[in-house]
Design a protein around this motif. Structure first.
Motif, short mmCIF file in Angstrom:
data_model
loop_
_atom_site.label_atom_id
_atom_site.label_comp_id
_atom_site.label_asym_id
_atom_site.label_seq_id
_atom_site.Cartn_x
_atom_site.Cartn_y
_atom_site.Cartn_z
N ASP A 43 0.84 -1.20 0.00
CA ASP A 43 0.00 0.00 0.00
C ASP A 43 0.87 1.24 0.00
O ASP A 43 1.52 1.57 0.99
CB ASP A 43 -0.91 -0.01 1.23
N LYS A 44 0.93 1.94 -1.14
CA LYS A 44 1.78 3.12 -1.26
C LYS A 44 1.37 4.20 -0.27
O LYS A 44 2.20 4.96 0.23
CB LYS A 44 1.65 3.67 -2.68
N GLU A 45 0.08 4.30 0.03
CA GLU A 45 -0.41 5.32 0.96
C GLU A 45 -0.26 4.90 2.42
O GLU A 45 -0.45 5.70 3.32
CB GLU A 45 -1.87 5.64 0.65
N LEU A 46 0.06 3.63 2.67
CA LEU A 46 0.24 3.09 4.01
C LEU A 46 -0.93 3.46 4.91
O LEU A 46 -0.83 4.25 5.85
CB LEU A 46 1.56 3.57 4.64
N SER A 47 -2.08 2.90 4.61
CA SER A 47 -3.29 3.16 5.38
C SER A 47 -3.16 2.55 6.78
O SER A 47 -2.94 1.35 6.93
CB SER A 47 -4.49 2.55 4.64
N PRO A 81 8.59 1.36 4.26
CA PRO A 81 7.30 2.04 4.47
C PRO A 81 7.37 3.15 5.52
O PRO A 81 6.66 4.16 5.40
CB PRO A 81 6.38 0.90 4.94
N VAL A 82 8.24 2.99 6.52
CA VAL A 82 8.39 4.02 7.55
C VAL A 82 9.25 5.17 7.02
O VAL A 82 8.95 6.34 7.25
CB VAL A 82 8.99 3.42 8.83
N ARG A 83 10.32 4.84 6.30
CA ARG A 83 11.18 5.89 5.74
C ARG A 83 10.42 6.80 4.79
O ARG A 83 10.60 8.03 4.79
CB ARG A 83 12.35 5.25 4.97
N GLU A 84 9.56 6.21 3.98
CA GLU A 84 8.82 7.00 2.99
C GLU A 84 7.90 8.03 3.64
O GLU A 84 7.56 9.04 3.03
CB GLU A 84 8.01 6.08 2.08
N LYS A 85 7.50 7.77 4.88
CA LYS A 85 6.61 8.69 5.59
C LYS A 85 7.36 9.54 6.63
O LYS A 85 6.74 10.17 7.48
CB LYS A 85 5.50 7.89 6.30
N HIS A 86 8.69 9.53 6.56
CA HIS A 86 9.51 10.33 7.49
C HIS A 86 9.25 9.95 8.94
O HIS A 86 9.19 10.81 9.82
CB HIS A 86 9.27 11.82 7.28
N GLY A 87 9.11 8.65 9.18
CA GLY A 87 8.93 8.18 10.55
C GLY A 87 7.60 7.47 10.74
O GLY A 87 6.82 7.27 9.80
N LEU A 88 7.36 7.08 11.97
CA LEU A 88 6.09 6.44 12.32
C LEU A 88 4.98 7.49 12.41
O LEU A 88 5.20 8.68 12.20
CB LEU A 88 6.24 5.68 13.64
N ALA A 89 3.78 7.04 12.71
CA ALA A 89 2.59 7.90 12.61
C ALA A 89 2.57 9.05 13.59
O ALA A 89 1.88 10.05 13.37
CB ALA A 89 1.33 7.05 12.78
N VAL A 90 3.30 8.93 14.69
CA VAL A 90 3.34 10.03 15.68
C VAL A 90 4.77 10.26 16.13
O VAL A 90 5.60 9.35 16.15
CB VAL A 90 2.44 9.75 16.90
N TYR A 91 5.04 11.51 16.49
CA TYR A 91 6.30 11.90 17.12
C TYR A 91 6.02 12.18 18.59
O TYR A 91 4.95 12.66 18.95
CB TYR A 91 6.86 13.16 16.48
N ALA A 92 7.01 11.89 19.45
CA ALA A 92 6.89 12.21 20.87
C ALA A 92 7.81 13.39 21.18
O ALA A 92 9.04 13.30 20.99
CB ALA A 92 7.26 11.01 21.73
N VAL A 93 7.24 14.49 21.64
CA VAL A 93 8.02 15.68 21.94
C VAL A 93 7.96 15.97 23.44
O VAL A 93 7.02 15.57 24.14
CB VAL A 93 7.51 16.90 21.15
#
Length: 270
Positions: free
Chosen positions: A133-137, A186-198
């Motif tokens: 899935d290119k969009e990584l749903s 799949p993770v690299r293409e989206k610049h990381g996982l679905a959330v960042y922890a700040v």
């Protein structure tokens, strides 16, 4: 400092967080990742010190007398130590990836993660078509807050990565199948996982990754024990494996455990 929750003769040096192995314990080697190598996975990669360490990984740790047992199951015991601090306010983390399908099986491989020092946020993002899935749903996203001495099972189909939300080195072990294929792209293409922890004062805040579309709300969760599957808080997974290896058979044959594995976290309500 001895990593007591590993149940093994492993020491962490206070100066730099690196590990040493004693009493004949073997380790095949280690590798490190720095900020520059992780730049494409960060919320804001514009950071002056590209050589600053993010994490260290130690592979295939075992006593010689247990080597045949690990080979029989095709298992490996590793440790990852994540440095403290932030990169432009984002807590340091690992790269993140998906597990491939079991040859001849119906589902991808699961994995066991155990926190042996500090605390780790494990991000679990479920995608049933991660490999095509290119969009990584993403159908579900959990941030599982696991504390020292606790463990969690990574369910099949869940892309996952680990974050250190503390001001000290945090470390976790994994019990994984050696022949499991790993999908990082799949993770690299989206610049990381679905959330960042700040960092947010003395705690963390989760921010959605804008490179994903139609993300479900992230659920903050805690892990749940299941001694039948080798998850018993305060009991090191290495010790459980060498005494009751059959408890981890689900890592090779998850089909009959899918619902149980998927329900081994409980949501935290503020």
């Amino acid at each position: 400092m001895k990593l007591l929750h590993s149940g093994l003769p492993i020491h962490m040096r206070d100066a730099d967080g690196t590990l040493s192995f004693e009493e004949g314990l073997l380790c095949d080697g280690s590798s490190s990742k720095n900020v520059g190598q992780m730049a494409g996975l960060l919320k804001n990669p514009d950071y002056p010190d590209k050589d600053e360490r993010m994490y260290d990984a130690y592979r295939n740790i075992r006593f010689p007398e247990h080597e045949e047992l690990f080979k029989r199951f095709d298992f490996r015991y590793d440790i990852t130590a994540i440095q403290p601090g932030t990169v432009n306010g984002e807590f340091k983390k690992t790269s993140g990836h998906y597990h491939g399908y079991i040859a001849g099986g119906l589902h991808p491989y699961p994995e066991v993660y155990e926190v042996i020092r500090g605390e780790i946020l494990f991000i679990l993002q479920k995608s049933f078509h991660f490999d095509r899935d290119k969009e990584l749903s993403i159908t579900e996203c959990r941030a599982v807050h696991v504390k020292e001495g606790e463990a969690v099972i990574i369910p099949p189909y869940c892309g996952h990565g680990s974050i250190n939300p503390t001001d000290g080195v945090s470390a976790f072990s994994n019990l994984a199948v050696i022949s499991c294929p790993l999908h990082y792209e799949p993770v690299r293409e989206k610049h990381g996982l679905a959330v960042y922890a700040v960092k947010d004062n003395d705690t963390f805040r989760l921010i959605p990754n804008e490179h994903y579309e139609n993300l479900p709300p992230v659920r903050l969760c805690r892990p749940v024990e299941n001694p039948a599957l080798g998850i018993e808080f305060g009991v090191p997974c290495y010790h459980t494996f060498i005494t009751h290896p059959e408890r981890y058979d689900f890592l090779l044959h998850p089909d009959s455990h899918m619902e149980t594995i998927d329900n081994m976290t409980t949501e935290v309500f503020s």
